[in-house]
Enzyme design. Structure first.
Site, short mmCIF file in Angstrom:
data_model
loop_
_atom_site.label_atom_id
_atom_site.label_comp_id
_atom_site.label_asym_id
_atom_site.label_seq_id
_atom_site.Cartn_x
_atom_site.Cartn_y
_atom_site.Cartn_z
N TYR A 1 -5.31 4.56 7.71
CA TYR A 1 -6.63 3.92 7.76
C TYR A 1 -7.39 4.25 9.05
O TYR A 1 -7.49 5.40 9.44
CB TYR A 1 -6.51 2.40 7.62
N VAL B 1 1.01 -3.75 4.09
CA VAL B 1 0.86 -5.02 4.81
C VAL B 1 2.10 -5.91 4.80
O VAL B 1 2.15 -6.89 5.52
CB VAL B 1 -0.33 -5.89 4.29
N SER C 1 0.80 -1.23 0.00
CA SER C 1 0.00 0.00 0.00
C SER C 1 0.83 1.28 0.00
O SER C 1 0.27 2.35 -0.21
CB SER C 1 -0.91 0.03 1.22
N TYR D 1 -3.14 -3.26 -10.31
CA TYR D 1 -2.97 -2.75 -8.95
C TYR D 1 -2.11 -3.70 -8.12
O TYR D 1 -1.22 -3.30 -7.37
CB TYR D 1 -4.36 -2.52 -8.33
N LYS E 1 0.45 3.48 -2.88
CA LYS E 1 -0.79 4.25 -3.14
C LYS E 1 -0.58 5.77 -3.22
O LYS E 1 -1.07 6.40 -4.16
CB LYS E 1 -1.86 3.92 -2.10
N1 GLU Z 1 -1.95 -5.37 -2.00
C1 GLU Z 1 -2.57 -5.20 -0.72
C2 GLU Z 1 -4.08 -5.32 -0.85
O1 GLU Z 1 -4.66 -4.71 -1.67
C3 GLU Z 1 -2.16 -3.91 -0.11
C4 GLU Z 1 -2.79 -3.64 1.23
C5 GLU Z 1 -1.90 -2.87 2.20
O2 GLU Z 1 -0.68 -2.87 2.05
O3 GLU Z 1 -2.44 -2.27 3.14
O4 GLU Z 1 -4.71 -6.04 -0.16
#
Ligand code: GLU
Length: 424
Positions: free
Chosen positions: A241, A259, A63, A189, A66
């Site tokens: 988050y 994550v 993430s 993605y 992003k």
């Molecule tokens: N590729 C992960 C997902 O979409 C990223 C989530 C994250 O790093 O918080 O579930």
């Protein structure tokens, strides 16, 4: 003398050792990470690197991609096009929640998966599926200052288990947030999330945001200042988050976690920080990473909302040279002309009016002039001129290009005292 910083950072790693938390296992390949890895890297906005622990360990960016992809979408498509599709409101929910605006289906922000899928689609912009992934891999490489690659094993492991992201992408397609094939957006993605990095790469990316979009080592201008401001604002409000409020009030650094165990933080104008440790808390954020950020913030006074020091006076020296009609006032400026420092300068000139016919602003020791500083300086020059003072500027670094005061007067600009004297 050896710099005390690496020793301090090693001490932070030691002090934050904690074996609680668990590896992410909803992407099976991530559960294979070595849980004991811990690394911390700081890169200043000027490009100095301080790095300790397992900073050669590679992991997938997840993430943390992003905010950068959001920045890319803003840069490629413009603010209006992006804001039409993705809102900037904190959702207060988990990363994979279906947080869409009622009726329109617009994702609440670009840091949750729904918004990140939409941002990916904006970058794809109707092209062939591979185009967005390559744009993103290449952007992340420029930010890191080295060629990055995609961990195909992690990508296919996530792809095989991407039921939730596929559901979100289909909903977005249903709301016509994008018109591409939802499966292609999910695949793009997921590959974006599988770009492999170290904490050094991440800290360099963070430092680029800290430096207003300019990569501090290669000096490449990657994002405009407007884009950086937007990205950092969204990171501050939505980056962590459902823990975003707690994070901003306790740590006070705009941040993004992933994550796989990475966290980046940005202190605008100062510093990029990256931590890596793969055991996660209930929010899906690295346990040791959170502890390290908390410690750095406390020890180094990095909290963004800490009342800032009063801006340094930009008026370094004021003196009158010569006598009678030939005399002139010299104002030597220094540092950064932002609002408060320029206000101090204006007040100094208002409180002690200029009594000579000529005045020189010497900008030789000025570091930056923000647009507000430029406006205030030019306004002063225009008003002084109106009051009958002849103003000239010494500006060796070209901080004040085309100095139109708006008062029908443009001051002469010289590159040095010698140049001023030569031209009388
Ligand atoms: N590729 C992960 C997902 O979409 C990223 C989530 C994250 O790093 O918080 O579930």
């Amino acid at each position: 003398m050896r710099s005390p910083l690496p020793d301090y950072l090693t001490e932070v790693l030691r002090g934050c050792a904690d074996s609680s938390g668990a590896l992410a296992d909803y992407i099976p390949e991530l559960a294979r990470a070595d849980p004991d890895r811990f690394a911390l890297t700081l890169v200043t906005a000027e490009g100095a690197v301080y790095s300790v622990g397992d900073d050669h360990t590679e992991f997938t960016i997840q993430s943390i991609s992003k905010p950068f992809v959001y920045g890319l979408a803003l840069q490629q498509r413009g603010f209006d096009a992006v804001l039409d599709v993705i809102d900037v409101e904190p959702s207060g929910e988990a990363f994979n929640e279906v947080s869409l605006e009622r009726n329109t289906g617009r994702p609440l922000n670009p840091m949750i998966n729904a918004g990140a899928l939409a941002a990916h689609a904006l970058v794809l912009d109707g092209r062939q599926p591979e185009a967005s992934v390559e744009d993103i891999r290449s952007l992340l490489s420029s930010l890191a200052g080295r060629e990055l690659t995609i961990d195909e094993k992690v990508a296919s492991s996530e792809l095989e288990n991407s039921y939730r992201n596929v559901a979100i992408a289909n909903l977005l397609r249903g709301y016509e947030v994008f018109e591409d094939d939802p499966d292609e957006i999910v695949e793009g993605y997921i590959r974006q999330c599988s770009v492999t990095v170290t904490t050094k790469d991440l800290a360099m990316m963070a430092a680029t945001l800290a430096a207003g979009g300019v990569q501090p080592v290669t000096c490449e201008e990657i994002f405009s200042r407007d884009v950086v401001r937007q990205v950092l604002s969204v990171m501050a409000t939505c980056g962590m988050y459902d823990a975003a409020g707690d994070w901003l009030s306790t740590v006070g650094i705009p941040a993004k976690s992933g994550v796989s165990g990475g966290i980046i933080g940005i202190l605008p104008g100062q510093l990029g920080i990256a931590a890596y440790s793969p055991r996660l808390d209930d929010h899906g954020t690295s346990v040791q990473g959170v502890a390290a950020f908390g410690r750095l913030s406390r020890d180094m006074n990095l909290h963004l909302m800490d009342a800032p020091m009063v801006a340094h006076s930009v008026l370094r020296r004021r003196h009158v040279i010569g006598e009678g009609d030939e005399s002139l006032t010299l104002l030597e400026l220094q540092g950064d002309l932002q609002f408060t420092s320029s206000e101090g300068l204006v007040t100094a000139v208002v409180d002690e009016p200029v009594e000579t016919k000529r005045l020189v602003f010497d900008l030789s020791l000025v570091r930056t002039i923000l647009p507000v500083g430029r406006r205030m300086l030019l306004e002063m020059i225009g008003r002084l001129h109106r009051d009958g003072v002849e103003v000239v500027v010494i500006d060796p670094e070209g901080h004040l290009p085309e100095p139109d005061t708006g008062y029908g007067f443009r001051p002469q600009v010289h590159t040095s005292w010698e140049d001023l004297e030569a031209q009388g």
